[in-house]
Design a protein around this motif. Sequence first.
Motif, mmCIF file in Angstrom:
data_model
loop_
_atom_site.group_PDB
_atom_site.id
_atom_site.type_symbol
_atom_site.label_atom_id
_atom_site.label_comp_id
_atom_site.label_asym_id
_atom_site.label_seq_id
_atom_site.Cartn_x
_atom_site.Cartn_y
_atom_site.Cartn_z
ATOM 1 N N CYS A 217 0.850 -1.189 0.000
ATOM 2 C CA CYS A 217 0.000 0.000 0.000
ATOM 3 C C CYS A 217 0.885 1.238 0.000
ATOM 4 C CB CYS A 217 -0.922 0.006 1.226
ATOM 5 S SG CYS A 217 -2.089 1.393 1.217
ATOM 6 N N LYS A 219 1.324 5.438 -0.133
ATOM 7 C CA LYS A 219 0.649 6.699 0.157
ATOM 8 C C LYS A 219 0.593 7.572 -1.092
ATOM 9 C CE LYS A 219 1.784 6.826 5.087
ATOM 10 N NZ LYS A 219 2.437 7.585 6.167
ATOM 11 N N ALA A 220 -0.341 8.530 -1.067
ATOM 12 C CA ALA A 220 -0.617 9.339 -2.264
ATOM 13 C C ALA A 220 0.600 10.118 -2.742
ATOM 14 C CB ALA A 220 -1.769 10.301 -1.964
ATOM 15 N N GLN A 221 1.479 10.562 -1.815
ATOM 16 C CA GLN A 221 2.587 11.427 -2.226
ATOM 17 C C GLN A 221 3.666 10.715 -3.038
ATOM 18 O OE1 GLN A 221 1.596 10.908 0.944
ATOM 19 N NE2 GLN A 221 3.337 10.699 2.370
ATOM 20 N N ASP A 240 -8.713 6.902 0.374
ATOM 21 C CA ASP A 240 -7.889 7.963 0.965
ATOM 22 C C ASP A 240 -6.823 8.496 0.009
ATOM 23 O OD1 ASP A 240 -6.244 5.811 0.851
ATOM 24 O OD2 ASP A 240 -5.654 5.818 2.966
ATOM 25 N N SER A 242 -4.544 6.652 -1.539
ATOM 26 C CA SER A 242 -3.422 5.731 -1.639
ATOM 27 C C SER A 242 -3.686 4.696 -2.734
ATOM 28 C CB SER A 242 -3.169 5.036 -0.295
ATOM 29 O OG SER A 242 -4.300 4.238 0.053
ATOM 30 N N THR A 244 -3.031 0.462 -3.769
ATOM 31 C CA THR A 244 -2.607 -0.872 -3.371
ATOM 32 C C THR A 244 -2.084 -1.606 -4.602
ATOM 33 O OG1 THR A 244 -4.211 -1.006 -1.565
ATOM 34 C CG2 THR A 244 -3.326 -3.075 -2.390
ATOM 35 N N SER A 264 8.515 5.634 4.971
ATOM 36 C CA SER A 264 7.217 5.479 5.645
ATOM 37 C C SER A 264 6.036 5.641 4.699
ATOM 38 C CB SER A 264 7.093 6.501 6.778
ATOM 39 O OG SER A 264 7.160 7.824 6.263
ATOM 40 N N SER A 265 6.299 5.770 3.386
ATOM 41 C CA SER A 265 5.220 5.977 2.422
ATOM 42 C C SER A 265 4.703 4.677 1.815
ATOM 43 C CB SER A 265 5.687 6.911 1.296
ATOM 44 O OG SER A 265 5.958 8.203 1.795
ATOM 45 N N GLU A 267 3.565 0.419 2.920
ATOM 46 C CA GLU A 267 3.369 -0.617 3.932
ATOM 47 C C GLU A 267 3.192 -1.960 3.231
ATOM 48 O OE1 GLU A 267 0.287 -2.034 7.493
ATOM 49 O OE2 GLU A 267 -0.110 -0.214 6.317
#
Length: 291
Positions: A217, A219-221, A240, A242, A244, A264-265, A267
Amino acid sequence: MLNKGTITARELASRFGVSTRTIYRDIDMLSSSGVPVYMNKGNGGGIHILENYTLNRAIFSERESKNLLMAVKTLQATQYPELDIALEKMGAIFKNASNHDWVEVDFSPWASSPNEKNKFNDIKRAMLERNVIRFEYVNGEGHRSSRLAEPEKLIFKNNAWYLVAFCRQHQEHRTFRISRLKKLDILAENFEKKVLPKPRVEEWNTAPQSLTPLKLCFKAQVINRVYDYFDDSFLIPNDDGSLTLVAEFPEDEWLYSYILSFGSSVEVIEPEYMRKIIAERIRQALQLYEL
């Protein structure tokens, strides 16, 4: 002729190394095939083509002419000999060819030194002139070695350039990733071209690898980076913003490094054991910064 406007049969004969009789015969053939070429006698006369006529109207569509220009412009990035002349001639064939600065191809990566771009051009020159090259090479395991090689072929594969060359140390053809080729020198020594077999690829693991199903997954950034590598068919948008990713990968050091490069962007959702591997690597990295 298209660039010059009017030209004499004598000039054309001299340019192409044929007789004026051959030129007149060719002009008749062009005229009978529908190309508007005309001849005027006397002072100031000569052979000319109807103003504003371009070959792309008779042979190429506008899209085809643009595709052809882009192909030549792409090859020009290698600084291949006389391509500037070829583009100039194409400017006569396609009237819009002078506006070909909408594409630029540079083989050197971002934030690289000028020598990185020169390295590609030096390899190309050594290939054309059949010069032996000397360089240091860092292989997939990080081992550095000195090589003498006879450059034979350039390959673009999986977003990277590779050099196929006869390695004198191993007395066989090898394939080297150009970005890992360091301290390149072109020697004065020439070589004879050898029969090019299917090369041994040093950068690619030719042994069969099992694939691991993976769910990540992002993140959007960092979505822009994800789209650099993966097709939409592997990506599932989340509410949100993001994404997958569901795909299968060879489980190797590249995969772990790729995941960790997002910090951290990203998972790891599945498999569970890989979550633990990534977590342990993060803990080991943190130990380097603990006071």
